[in-house]
Design a protein around this motif. Structure first.
Motif, PDB file in Angstrom:
ATOM      1  N   UNK A 200     117.280  85.327 118.201  1.00 31.00           N
ATOM      2  CA  UNK A 200     118.102  86.102 119.183  1.00 31.00           C
ATOM      3  C   UNK A 200     117.510  87.432 119.109  1.00 31.00           C
ATOM      4  N   UNK A 201     118.016  88.017 120.222  1.00 27.00           N
ATOM      5  CA  UNK A 201     116.473  89.393 120.659  1.00 27.00           C
ATOM      6  C   UNK A 201     117.678  90.423 121.553  1.00 27.00           C
ATOM      7  N   UNK A 202     117.236  91.811 121.569  1.00 25.85           N
ATOM      8  CA  UNK A 202     118.171  93.411 121.727  1.00 25.85           C
ATOM      9  C   UNK A 202     119.018  93.090 119.981  1.00 25.85           C
ATOM     10  N   UNK A 203     120.501  94.030 120.504  1.00 26.67           N
ATOM     11  CA  UNK A 203     120.938  94.282 119.790  1.00 26.67           C
ATOM     12  C   UNK A 203     121.437  92.468 118.769  1.00 26.67           C
ATOM     13  N   UNK A 204     121.962  91.464 118.892  1.00 26.59           N
ATOM     14  CA  UNK A 204     121.950  90.673 118.805  1.00 26.59           C
ATOM     15  C   UNK A 204     120.554  90.325 117.059  1.00 26.59           C
ATOM     16  N   UNK A 205     119.578  90.954 117.139  1.00 27.67           N
ATOM     17  CA  UNK A 205     118.334  91.046 116.271  1.00 27.67           C
ATOM     18  C   UNK A 205     119.635  91.575 114.782  1.00 27.67           C
ATOM     19  N   UNK A 206     120.333  92.601 115.403  1.00 24.60           N
ATOM     20  CA  UNK A 206     119.971  93.415 114.434  1.00 24.60           C
ATOM     21  C   UNK A 206     120.613  93.402 112.831  1.00 24.60           C
ATOM     22  N   UNK A 207     122.145  92.203 112.977  1.00 26.84           N
ATOM     23  CA  UNK A 207     122.295  91.766 111.456  1.00 26.84           C
ATOM     24  C   UNK A 207     121.470  91.020 111.143  1.00 26.84           C
ATOM     25  N   UNK A 208     120.680  90.470 111.657  1.00 27.58           N
ATOM     26  CA  UNK A 208     119.676  89.339 111.246  1.00 27.58           C
ATOM     27  C   UNK A 208     118.475  90.165 110.753  1.00 27.58           C
ATOM     28  N   UNK A 209     117.950  91.360 110.759  1.00 27.21           N
ATOM     29  CA  UNK A 209     116.935  92.116 110.371  1.00 27.21           C
ATOM     30  C   UNK A 209     117.392  93.019 108.692  1.00 27.21           C
ATOM     31  N   UNK A 210     119.336  93.378 109.096  1.00 32.40           N
ATOM     32  CA  UNK A 210     120.044  93.562 108.047  1.00 32.40           C
ATOM     33  C   UNK A 210     119.782  92.148 106.513  1.00 32.40           C
ATOM     34  N   UNK A 211     120.180  91.212 107.676  1.00 31.65           N
ATOM     35  CA  UNK A 211     120.374  89.871 107.013  1.00 31.65           C
ATOM     36  C   UNK A 211     118.718  89.599 106.005  1.00 31.65           C
ATOM     37  N   UNK A 212     118.189  89.817 106.751  1.00 28.02           N
ATOM     38  CA  UNK A 212     116.630  89.341 106.084  1.00 28.02           C
ATOM     39  C   UNK A 212     116.298  90.366 104.763  1.00 28.02           C
ATOM     40  N   UNK A 213     116.100  91.825 105.247  1.00 30.56           N
ATOM     41  CA  UNK A 213     116.504  92.520 104.021  1.00 30.56           C
ATOM     42  C   UNK A 213     117.054  93.032 103.062  1.00 30.56           C
ATOM     43  N   UNK A 214     118.058  92.167 103.250  1.00 30.60           N
ATOM     44  CA  UNK A 214     119.415  91.951 101.956  1.00 30.60           C
ATOM     45  C   UNK A 214     118.780  90.501 101.012  1.00 30.60           C
ATOM     46  N   UNK A 215     118.506  89.415 102.078  1.00 29.25           N
ATOM     47  CA  UNK A 215     118.076  88.055 101.237  1.00 29.25           C
ATOM     48  C   UNK A 215     116.838  88.222  99.817  1.00 29.25           C
ATOM     49  N   UNK A 216     115.630  89.073 100.899  1.00 25.41           N
ATOM     50  CA  UNK A 216     114.761  89.768 100.795  1.00 25.41           C
ATOM     51  C   UNK A 216     114.693  90.708  99.625  1.00 25.41           C
ATOM     52  N   UNK A 217     115.697  91.295  99.169  1.00 22.36           N
ATOM     53  CA  UNK A 217     116.102  92.337  97.939  1.00 22.36           C
ATOM     54  C   UNK A 217     116.321  91.657  97.291  1.00 22.36           C
ATOM     55  N   UNK A 218     117.791  90.459  97.129  1.00 19.19           N
ATOM     56  CA  UNK A 218     118.253  89.998  96.608  1.00 19.19           C
ATOM     57  C   UNK A 218     117.241  89.285  94.954  1.00 19.19           C
ATOM     58  N   UNK A 219     116.591  87.780  96.393  1.00 24.61           N
ATOM     59  CA  UNK A 219     115.281  87.011  95.695  1.00 24.61           C
ATOM     60  C   UNK A 219     114.288  87.795  95.062  1.00 24.61           C
ATOM     61  N   UNK A 220     113.598  89.249  95.660  1.00 24.86           N
ATOM     62  CA  UNK A 220     112.760  89.632  94.575  1.00 24.86           C
ATOM     63  C   UNK A 220     113.534  90.545  93.111  1.00 24.86           C
ATOM     64  N   UNK A 221     114.708  90.955  93.300  1.00 25.56           N
ATOM     65  CA  UNK A 221     115.775  92.605  92.824  1.00 25.56           C
ATOM     66  C   UNK A 221     115.687  91.832  91.041  1.00 25.56           C
ATOM     67  N   UNK A 222     116.554  90.126  91.812  1.00 27.49           N
ATOM     68  CA  UNK A 222     116.708  89.163  90.896  1.00 27.49           C
ATOM     69  C   UNK A 222     116.107  87.978  90.505  1.00 27.49           C
TER      70      UNK A 222
END
Length: 293
Positions: A169-191
């Motif tokens: 994905x590119x442009x604004x379509x990447x925004x949800x993936x950026x958010x999902x990447x941060x959320x996924x990394x956060x959960x794996x690291x935090x828990x």
């Protein structure tokens, strides 16, 4: 999981394979896990007057464990490891950890296996091999990287899924993936990682360790990433993304109840046993059919 049983000698193939190849996040994740494992082991070992005998027995067991894994890997490397599902050797090589829940063996044996496993995570890190951690040293010795599933492949699968989503994905379509990447990394690291760190005795004593741990229900945010990956899998008819979405969904309750490593260890052993039984039964059925033909 999508895989290929083709080994590599010194470098990985162009397309990353779960159980063999790792990305930068998976590499960092293993490094921190291995270091934490070694630190926790250090604080668990007896350092009193009887330490010399205990550590001596532990060293003997460590040599025997490493030798056994190297020998078994060498015996199986051409005739089995390159021909069967990665689940089967994963279950076989992971089975020795059952000495912990069943209380088998002595303290030096338990700590030697813990040392071998934690050290193997560092071997994984520096060799770039993403197979089962206890197979990292044999893989290095025999110069063969067979796909062998590991509990840490959940990290690799999530990382690959996010990378593919961002790349597609590119442009604004990447925004949800950026958010999902941060959320996924956060959960794996935090828990996962933070839980390792929180158990450090010097953090437990001053109350910092318990304060680092987040409430389990927070892990439910991982379902948002799973939903995005599932949508992408359906839109692009990508089986790999579908598997990643399912794994993220299944891991969410394990994160919530703080049992991710345990659940993944059981999954690897049970998966290996299940696939081995299925493969054996199917072979018997085919032989019976050929005999009656």
């Amino acid at each position: 999981m999508v895989n290929t049983n083709s080994p590599t000698d010194a470098s990985t193939a162009a397309a990353p394979v779960i159980g063999r190849d790792m990305g930068p996040f998976g590499r960092a994740f293993r490094f921190v896990s291995g270091v934490c494992g070694l630190i926790l082991l250090y604080f668990r070992l007896p350092w009193d007057e009887g330490a010399a005998a205990y550590l001596g027995m532990m060293a003997v067991y460590l040599v025997l464990i490493a030798g056994a894994y190297i020998a078994v890997f060498g015996l199986l490397r051409e005739r089995i490891l390159g021909r069967v599902s990665p689940w089967i050797p994963a279950g076989l090589f992971q089975a020795p950890i059952l000495i912990y829940p069943f209380g088998l063996g002595t303290g030096p044996l338990h700590d030697a296996l813990a040392l071998y496993t934690a050290g193997s995570l560092l071997v994984n890190t520096f060799s770039g091999y993403a197979g089962l951690e206890v197979a990292a040293l044999p893989s290095l010795v025999w110069r063969r990287r067979y796909p062998i599933y590991s509990p840490f492949n959940g990290v690799d699968l999530a990382e690959r899924s996010m990378r593919e989503g961002l790349a597609a994905h590119s442009g604004t379509a990447r925004l949800p993936w950026i958010g999902a990447t941060l959320v996924t990394a956060f959960v794996f690291c935090a828990f996962w990682l933070i839980d390792y760190i929180a158990f450090m005795p010097f953090l437990q004593e001053n109350g910092v360790g318990p304060a680092l741990r987040l409430p389990g229900p927070v892990a439910v945010v991982l379902l948002a990433s799973a939903a995005l990956v599932a949508w992408d899998a359906r839109a692009r008819r990508d089986r790999g993304q579908g598997v990643a979405a399912l794994v993220l969904v299944l891991l969410t309750p394990a994160f919530a109840v703080d049992m991710v490593p345990e659940v993944l260890w059981i999954a690897v052993i049970a998966g290996g046993l299940g696939v081995a039984v299925f493969t054996g039964v199917r072979a018997l059925v085919r032989r019976a059919g050929s005999a009656h033909a």
